[in-house]
Design an enzyme around this catalytic site. Structure first.
Site, PDB file in Angstrom:
ATOM      1  NE  ARG A 121     -40.044  54.835  47.000  1.00 23.41           N
ATOM      2  CZ  ARG A 121     -39.530  55.924  46.562  1.00 23.41           C
ATOM      3  NH1 ARG A 121     -38.540  55.926  45.904  1.00 23.41           N
ATOM      4  NH2 ARG A 121     -40.501  57.017  46.946  1.00 23.41           N
ATOM      5  CG  HIS A 146     -48.496  52.016  46.630  1.00 25.08           C
ATOM      6  ND1 HIS A 146     -47.535  51.864  47.667  1.00 25.08           N
ATOM      7  CD2 HIS A 146     -47.244  51.859  45.751  1.00 25.08           C
ATOM      8  CE1 HIS A 146     -46.126  52.036  47.366  1.00 25.08           C
ATOM      9  NE2 HIS A 146     -46.185  51.898  46.024  1.00 25.08           N
ATOM     10  CE1 TYR A 182     -55.499  43.511  25.184  1.00 25.15           C
ATOM     11  CE2 TYR A 182     -53.232  43.910  25.514  1.00 25.15           C
ATOM     12  CZ  TYR A 182     -54.158  44.044  24.956  1.00 25.15           C
ATOM     13  OH  TYR A 182     -54.249  45.287  23.795  1.00 25.15           O
TER      14      TYR A 182
END
Length: 743
Positions: free
Chosen positions: A37, A83, A127
């Site tokens: 991570r 993931h 968007y």
């Protein structure tokens, strides 16, 4: 009652101490956080989420030359296949990789609102659209050529690369930051052209020192520019140890206006500082009157950064204004360096600059060897096929006859022409149009070219020098594509010398406002706004009354002389407000219980003072030497038992007139009094009884004046009273005030 048997255990039960069980589980969590991570891999400079995001976009064929796809589609693929974490975290990662003010060399090209330097968030992922950049493609170059290992994804349904081939030195170029369990990493971005120079030097000089690499890679290069003002020795030490930090300042210029006015223009702000919050902080400090040299701030930014700083007045130096801002705002920041990364064995450790560059080169060497072997296998397979084609071209009629008549054409071809399975299969799959003469010539040409390429690759793998030469050529291509000759690769952060520390005068940090210090007989002090001519209407505590009013400024220092010969210093900006009755001065200074205040005056640097006790002893002291730095004050005039400090006069003129309680007047030259820093001083006038009543400094040629109520008398002929210091003197002229005061 029948006894029921205890249920049989369903699995192994081991008694384990709680501390041991917790330790094992926490260590597993910690290692997962460190490896999967928070820490980047030294080879490609990517964390797993970055690597999976780029790979998913590549699988979606979001090449730089192609079209964009909705970010929501990309995020869906990433969390669905590679993931298994939150979509917000993945989208935030994607947004950051597309922000040219956050990443030095963006890996994602965004279309739509991807946020801005003010700190505004990006639009929702439904968007916005994105595709890969050429930098990202360089990172993944060779994925289809067995350049790196692959591993199963979390559910085993797909495969993902363990590390990227990384033709681009991403770790140093784009930097990294992360906080794991018990460790963290912080690597600022650098210039790719300079990284390539350092890599070339390391290839040519494997035993070089870190300082040799720093000479070619002199410091970070931030996407938002700025000026790096860290000391060169400190920079080199940081790269030698892998830990350190860099001072980064905003870039600014002075813009001249009419009538001698000017304004300061900030065109670049430090890395990862949000412009809106920076302006908000400066405005807060202005409101709190902590930036007295600054008058106003405006944001005139468009696509570029343009902050306009207006000074309080045109006489203040721009460098002083900026020094104050650098000290109190994020126009100057310290960027940490902690090169804590995962090595090729996924072991976290802090590396120095040479180790990081060497790890990248070692990875590139492994990628080169794997790609070369992959290509050799492909060439060997193709040559085998071509050899089969060439073997049958001499007798195509037999080939055609066997295919038409044999029950098993493949076996017949293998037996007749001594072919391999692969060759026979390729011949059977050949189209009829390929049986012409021109095709045979083309096959022979291809066979020769592949044979030559095979020999070259075999020679490359057999000679380490050729391998490093090939890697050097790859580095040169990276420099050409992304180096300083390109708009993306030119250095943005200026490398400057460490600045000379400018001493900002304390008074410069205080807004200059007129005030009037008011002191009562009982020692209560307050500051009225403005310069007040009289103290009429002021209220005092019962039994107290007005003593003195001293016009001054908030930027001034106030000197206080106590009767024990100790000086204290008050700051004009820290005097209590004049709205009430003030505060006891003893709360501000450590005045001895038996001491009283003798003199209160405004400090004037460079001036000289005549100090004297009521016992007739004194000396001259530099006013700068009496300024106290603490509440305890500074002992300057030593007084004998039964005496007290009484006089503190600014030195003026060339003569001293001293009058004793015995009404004897003595006049002598000022230069007879020595300059001292502290002590009892010398005898000014001798007395049999009593002490000093008054002292006056004047110019002998102008005569000695004293007040007689509403008029003033001046005695110009002082021959009778002129003598040497420490004399007794004689009675003053007729008509001298009975109060024994000069007025």
């Amino acid at each position: 009652m029948p006894k029921h048997a205890a249920p049989a255990p369903t699995g192994e039960i081991r008694p384990t101490p709680l501390a041991e069980a917790l330790g094992e589980r926490y260590l597993a969590y910690a290692m997962s956080t460190i490896v999967s991570r928070s820490l980047p891999d030294v080879r490609d400079g990517l964390k797993p989420v970055h690597r999976r995001l780029l790979y998913a976009m590549r699988q979606l064929k979001l090449d730089p030359e192609g079209g964009f796809k909705k970010c929501a589609r990309v995020v869906g693929d990433v969390i669905g296949k590679y993931h298994p974490h939150g979509d917000v975290a993945v989208y935030d990662t994607m947004v950051r990789l597309a922000q040219d003010f956050a990443v030095r060399y963006p890996l994602v090209e965004g279309q739509g609102n991807f946020g801005n330097i003010d700190g505004d968030n990006a639009a929702a992922m439904r968007y916005t659209e994105a595709k890969l950049t050429p930098v990202a493609m360089a990172l993944m170059e060779g994925l289809d050529q067995d350049a790196v290992d692959f591993r199963p994804t979390y559910d085993g349904s797909e495969e993902e690369p363990v590390v990227m081939p990384a033709a681009f030195p991403n770790l140093l170029a784009n930097g990294a930051a992360g906080i794991a369990v018990g460790m963290a990493t912080s690597i600022p971005p650098h210039n790719v052209g300079e990284i390539c120079d350092a890599l070339d030097w390391l290839i040519a000089h494997p035993d070089c020192a870190v300082d040799d690499l720093v000479a070619r890679m002199p410091g970070p290069d931030f996407p938002t520019g700025g000026v790096l003002v860290e000391d060169r020795a400190a920079i080199a030490e940081a790269y030698r140890t892998g830990k350190g930090g860099f001072r980064l300042r905003a870039r600014w210029t002075v813009e001249k206006l009419s009538h001698g006015l000017y304004q300061i223009i900030v065109t670049e702000i430090p890395y990862q500082i949000q412009k809106a919050k920076l302006i908000e902080r400066i405005a807060e400090l202005l409101g709190e009157k902590k930036l007295p040299l600054l008058g106003d701030i405006r944001d005139e930014s468009a696509e570029d950064v343009r902050l306009v700083l207006e000074p309080r007045n045109r006489t203040v130096e721009p460098a002083l204004v900026m020094e104050q801002l650098f000290r109190q705002t994020d126009l100057e920041v310290r960027v940490p360096l902690n090169m804590n990364v995962l090595d090729a064995q996924s072991v976290p450790r802090v590396m120095d600059l040479k180790e990081v560059l060497a790890a990248f080169l070692a990875h590139r060497l492994e990628v080169l060897e794997r790609r070369s072997r992959f290509r050799l296998d492909k060439i060997a397979h193709r040559l085998e096929v071509l050899d089969g084609f060439l073997a049958v071209y001499a007798d195509l009629d037999t080939v055609i006859h066997l295919i038409r008549t044999a029950d098993d054409p493949k076996a017949a071809l293998i037996k007749r022409f001594r072919l391999t399975e692969i060759q026979a299969e390729a011949i059977l799959n050949m189209r009829l149009r390929s049986l012409n003469k021109l095709q045979e010539i083309e096959i022979r040409r291809e066979h020769d070219a592949l044979s030559k390429e095979k020999a070259g690759l075999e020679a490359l793998l057999a000679d380490p020098k050729k391998c490093w030469k090939a890697i050097g050529k790859e580095i040169a291509e990276t420099r050409k594509a992304f180096g300083g000759a390109t708009a993306l690769g030119r250095r943005r952060t200026e490398l400057a010398e460490a600045p000379v520390a400018l001493e900002v005068p304390p008074e410069a940090c205080i807004e200059r406002e007129p005030i009037t210090l008011v002191l009562s007989e009982m020692g209560w002090v307050r500051a009225l706004k403005g310069h007040v001519d009289n103290a009429d209407g002021l209220k005092f505590k019962e039994g107290d009354q007005f003593r003195l009013a001293l016009p001054t400024w908030t930027t001034d220092k106030i000197l206080v002389l106590a009767s024990d010969g100790r000086f204290f210093t008050l700051s004009g900006d820290r005097l209590p407000s004049g709205r009430g009755q003030g505060e006891p001065i003893r709360l501000m200074i450590d005045l001895a219980p038996e001491a009283e205040i003798v003199t209160v005056m405004v400090h004037q640097p460079g001036r000289r003072l005549l100090l004297a006790s009521d016992g007739g002893r004194g000396f001259i002291v530099q006013e700068n030497d009496v300024v106290a730095q603490t509440r305890a004050g500074k002992s300057v005039l030593s007084v004998a038992e039964g005496e007290r400090a009484r006089f503190c006069l600014p030195v003026a003129g060339d003569a001293v007139a001293i009058l004793g309680d015995n009404r004897k007047l003595l006049v002598f030259k000022l230069d007879e009094i020595p300059d001292m820093t502290r002590g009892r001083g010398v005898i000014l006038q001798k007395y049999r009884d009593g002490g000093t009543a008054d002292i006056k400094l004047f110019t002998l040629a102008d005569g000695l004046s004293w007040s007689l109520g509403e008029r003033t008398r001046t005695e110009t002929d002082l021959t009778l009273w002129l003598g040497k210091r420490a004399s007794v003197g004689r009675l003053p002229p007729n008509g001298f005030p009975r109060s024994n005061r000069f007025g």
